[in-house]
Design a protein around this motif. Structure first.
Motif, mmCIF file in Angstrom:
data_model
loop_
_atom_site.group_PDB
_atom_site.id
_atom_site.type_symbol
_atom_site.label_atom_id
_atom_site.label_comp_id
_atom_site.label_asym_id
_atom_site.label_seq_id
_atom_site.Cartn_x
_atom_site.Cartn_y
_atom_site.Cartn_z
ATOM 1 N N UNK A 28 29.852 10.653 7.783
ATOM 2 C CA UNK A 28 30.719 10.773 8.944
ATOM 3 C C UNK A 28 31.366 9.440 9.303
ATOM 4 N N UNK A 29 31.272 8.483 8.392
ATOM 5 C CA UNK A 29 31.978 7.220 8.603
ATOM 6 C C UNK A 29 31.248 6.220 9.473
ATOM 7 N N UNK A 30 29.980 6.463 9.762
ATOM 8 C CA UNK A 30 29.218 5.495 10.551
ATOM 9 C C UNK A 30 28.339 4.648 9.626
ATOM 10 N N UNK A 31 27.827 3.496 10.100
ATOM 11 C CA UNK A 31 26.985 2.668 9.222
ATOM 12 C C UNK A 31 25.719 3.397 8.781
ATOM 13 N N UNK A 32 25.157 2.911 7.685
ATOM 14 C CA UNK A 32 23.921 3.441 7.119
ATOM 15 C C UNK A 32 22.818 3.501 8.175
ATOM 16 N N UNK A 33 22.088 4.620 8.204
ATOM 17 C CA UNK A 33 20.929 4.814 9.082
ATOM 18 C C UNK A 33 21.259 5.001 10.563
ATOM 19 N N UNK A 34 22.536 5.147 10.925
ATOM 20 C CA UNK A 34 22.851 5.445 12.323
ATOM 21 C C UNK A 34 22.242 6.792 12.692
ATOM 22 N N UNK A 35 21.646 6.861 13.887
ATOM 23 C CA UNK A 35 21.006 8.099 14.295
ATOM 24 C C UNK A 35 22.033 9.150 14.715
ATOM 25 N N UNK A 36 21.954 10.331 14.121
ATOM 26 C CA UNK A 36 22.799 11.459 14.545
ATOM 27 C C UNK A 36 21.876 12.488 15.183
ATOM 28 N N UNK A 37 22.278 13.017 16.329
ATOM 29 C CA UNK A 37 21.404 13.968 17.037
ATOM 30 C C UNK A 37 22.141 15.272 17.276
ATOM 31 N N UNK A 38 21.382 16.377 17.234
ATOM 32 C CA UNK A 38 21.931 17.657 17.689
ATOM 33 C C UNK A 38 22.053 17.606 19.204
ATOM 34 N N UNK A 39 23.149 18.222 19.728
ATOM 35 C CA UNK A 39 23.378 18.156 21.172
ATOM 36 C C UNK A 39 22.267 18.882 21.942
ATOM 37 N N UNK A 40 21.925 20.097 21.513
ATOM 38 C CA UNK A 40 20.944 20.874 22.267
ATOM 39 C C UNK A 40 19.574 20.750 21.617
ATOM 40 N N UNK A 41 18.548 20.430 22.428
ATOM 41 C CA UNK A 41 17.209 20.350 21.851
ATOM 42 C C UNK A 41 16.697 21.739 21.466
ATOM 43 N N UNK A 42 15.948 21.813 20.379
ATOM 44 C CA UNK A 42 15.361 23.084 19.949
ATOM 45 C C UNK A 42 14.083 23.330 20.727
ATOM 46 N N UNK A 43 13.689 24.602 20.888
ATOM 47 C CA UNK A 43 12.394 24.868 21.526
ATOM 48 C C UNK A 43 11.254 24.334 20.658
ATOM 49 N N UNK A 44 10.171 23.951 21.278
ATOM 50 C CA UNK A 44 8.946 23.428 20.657
ATOM 51 C C UNK A 44 9.190 22.061 20.005
ATOM 52 N N UNK A 45 10.175 21.978 19.085
ATOM 53 C CA UNK A 45 10.335 20.748 18.312
ATOM 54 C C UNK A 45 10.947 19.638 19.160
ATOM 55 N N UNK A 80 29.558 -7.964 6.687
ATOM 56 C CA UNK A 80 28.223 -7.611 7.141
ATOM 57 C C UNK A 80 28.206 -6.160 7.600
ATOM 58 N N UNK A 81 26.996 -5.591 7.583
ATOM 59 C CA UNK A 81 26.833 -4.178 7.932
ATOM 60 C C UNK A 81 25.686 -4.075 8.923
ATOM 61 N N UNK A 82 25.978 -3.640 10.166
ATOM 62 C CA UNK A 82 24.871 -3.432 11.111
ATOM 63 C C UNK A 82 24.182 -2.109 10.801
ATOM 64 N N UNK A 83 22.947 -2.177 10.342
ATOM 65 C CA UNK A 83 22.208 -0.969 9.982
ATOM 66 C C UNK A 83 21.958 -0.142 11.235
#
Lengths: 139, 493
Positions: free
Chosen positions: A88-105, B55-58
């Motif tokens: 999606x064009x963001x840096x490596x390891x950027x956190x992506x989250x689902x908008x709505x939380x799932x039940x239990x998990x 540089x790349x901010x992880x």
């Protein structure tokens, strides 16, 4: 070697409980204490307890796959969690989250995938080492 | 995406773990992976050359709070050279690695080693540098002991203990530095350390780093683990280690002492130059006494590290540039020499110089393949070693450091002596039981890898002009830490 009946009986009940607890720890991670590493260790010790109390061969039949496959797949899951945001064009390891939380998990996102990967790597590595040693001894 | 040279070997290590049962699949994966990695490294080199320090901010956490990967020209050059060595070693392994070691995970470990090496070159903070060092060491611990032959285990114990000691010192230094500055990001540290009040702590930390990286890069008097262990594993692994591992230590020395401790460096140049002189001399003298092909070459690794240290000790941009070019030269030439030693062993069944002989008559092509990197190592024109040493000597004259220049030239002569000895013993003299043993066939992969690497080494000599220009640009970035700081942390001073 003579097996202890007490330990073997206890292990049969304890192992599932510990495995469930390890999944709880895995899901609880990220913002609270827990996570893939700790969860993996608890799961590994559950399996290890089973292996010691009953027999390494029984543990081997209990595992659906080879330990090294767990390691490989776990690493792959962790790597994938890092690569998804790159798509999606963001840096490596950027956190992506689902908008709505799932039940239990709860909240689901790439960090959870990463943690799951770590969980399987830990379980896989411990099983790999343990079974190699135990089966070497049994020879 | 500057993480590509890091992610490719990691990805292929994982694929190799998944393909554990099928050595054939692993072979194909390894060749593809090493080729892709080489492509990625050169692509990155091109980009860094065009666009400056990247540089790349992880995880999109900005520096100095998050983890960054940073690629300046020096990193990119090192990545490119080690990728070339990795590709050559991947080719060589196809013929030079026995089935049993492949079954015990040689190929996954090979890629984990490359992951660690590339990670160290790209790390933008000290703790991650430590982590990548550990990744590299873990893989190398297993590689050096893989196969479990008796001498291997003995060598591995020395290797593991000394390297763990170095890691502990490294980690202590990192801890002390964090205590002092509250950050471990290299750019942030480079900004803060000069502002600290001059005290003993910074000097202490600098010396701890010197000792830690000194053990890892095998400088005098901390080198003894190297000749005690490098000759024990199969030659493919030794060649890979000689090309990459000690050089990562030297890379770390260059990085830390140009970026972090340059302002604190009144005592450093002299110290480094003294160490450089002793490293060169002891290495080459140790080599003179050896009659085992691989042990002899192992001592030469140590000797050549001295020249790299000389480049850092002289501390002028010209000297740093010469050091960087020397690094490229020595990585290529040395690995090629180990490959030749492996082929000699394959045809003749021995590494012992006394038992070998007559190879010039029997394998003239191999003799030529030995001669090119050997003369390059000794510094004969028009090979890369000549230009590397010339550049170092000129830089030394500029700074009037005549003593180290004299030592360097003397050691160069001794290196030539040492290479002549190998030539005489292995290729020229009559073999004792002449022609008794028929030549054993050598895999075409091993020939291809050695030939390719020797060709690249010769090309590095023929292209000395452009390569030295590139090294000069890299050295200019090293000599001016503000460029690095600005690239990572943005315009804010």
């Amino acid at each position: 070697m003579k097996r202890s009946i007490l330990l073997a009986t206890a292990a049969r009940y304890l192992m599932p409980l510990m495995l469930i607890f390890s999944v709880f720890l895995l899901l609880r991670g990220h913002n609270e204490i827990g996570g893939g590493f700790v969860g993996g260790l608890v799961a590994a010790s559950a399996l290890m307890l089973y292996g010691i109390a009953i027999s390494p061969a029984a543990l081997r039949t209990l595992l659906p796959v080879e330990p090294r496959l767990l390691v490989g797949l776990g690493l792959l899951a962790a790597l994938t969690s890092g690569l998804l945001p790159v798509l999606t064009g963001r840096p490596f390891l950027t956190g992506l989250w689902l908008k709505t939380p799932l039940p239990v998990i709860g909240k689901v996102g790439t960090p959870l995938l990463f943690d799951t990967g770590v969980y399987f790597v830990v379980v896989g590595v411990v099983m790999w080492i343990l079974l190699s040693l135990a089966e070497e001894e049994a020879k | 995406m500057i993480a590509l040279p890091l992610l490719l070997p990691l990805g292929f290590a994982i694929l190799n773990v998944l393909a554990w049962k099928s050595p054939r699949a692993q072979r194909v994966l390894t060749l593809v992976g090493a080729a892709l990695q080489t492509g990625a490294a050169f692509w990155l080199l091109g980009r860094v050359r065009a666009e400056g320090i990247l540089h790349l901010p992880i995880g999109n956490w900005p520096a100095p709070f998050g983890i960054v990967l940073t690629a300046d020209l020096f990193s990119a050059i090192m990545l490119a050279v080690s990728a070339v060595v990795g590709l050559a070693a991947a080719l060589y392994s196809q013929g030079g690695m026995d089935e049993r070691r492949v079954r015990y995970g040689y190929y996954p470990l090979f890629f984990f080693l490359l992951t660690g090496v590339n990670g160290a070159f790209l790390a933008g903070d000290l703790f991650n540098l430590y982590v990548w060092f550990e990744v590299m060491l873990m893989a190398s611990f297993v590689l050096i002991a893989l196969g479990g032959e008796r001498p291997q285990v003995e060598g591995a114990i020395k290797y593991v203990i000394l390297n763990l000691l170095a890691s502990t010192l490294f980690l202590s230094a990192v801890g002390l530095l964090y205590n002092l500055c509250g950050t471990l990001n290299l750019a942030d540290l480079a900004r803060r350390i000069p502002a600290l009040e001059a005290g003993g702590e910074v000097t202490l930390i600098a010396v701890l780093f010197l000792v830690a990286f000194g053990i890892k890069s095998a400088i005098f008097p901390l080198f003894f683990w190297l000749p005690a262990s490098y000759h024990t594993p199969p030659v493919t692994i030794t060649a890979l280690f000689s090309g990459l591992l000690t050089k990562v230590g030297v890379y770390a020395l260059y990085r830390v002492f140009t970026l972090l401790f340059a302002s604190d460096a009144a005592y450093l140049p002299t110290l480094l130059l003294v160490l450089a002189g002793f490293t060169m001399t002891t290495g080459v003298l140790g080599a003179a006494a050896q009659m085992d092909f691989r042990r002899l070459l192992s001592f030469h690794i140590v000797s050549q590290i001295g020249y790299l240290l000389m480049g850092l000790g002289l501390f002028s941009p010209a000297a740093l540039a010469a050091g960087i070019y020397f690094m490229v030269h020595v990585i290529l030439a040395k690995t090629a020499l180990f490959f030749v030693a492996g082929i000699v062993r394959q045809t003749e069944g021995s590494y012992n110089l006394k038992e070998l002989g007559s190879l010039y008559a029997r394998r003239p092509g191999l003799a030529l393949l030995f001669l090119l990197p050997a003369l390059s190592l000794a510094g004969l024109p028009p090979l890369s070693g000549f230009f590397a040493k010339l550049a170092l000597v000129l830089a030394g004259f500029d700074l009037r450091s005549y003593a180290i220049v004299g030592v360097g030239l003397g050691v160069s002569l001794l290196t030539l002596y040492s290479m002549t000895k190998v030539w005489n013993e292995v290729f020229w003299k009559e073999r004792k039981e002449a022609g008794a043993a028929p030549l054993r066939p050598v895999s075409a992969w091993m020939w291809a890898a050695t030939l390719g690497l020797a060709a690249v080494s010769v090309a590095a000599g023929l292209l000395a002009g452009p390569l030295l220009d590139l090294s000069a640009q890299a050295a200019a970035q090293l000599a001016d830490p503000s460029l690095y700081i600005q690239a990572v942390l943005g315009g804010a001073p």
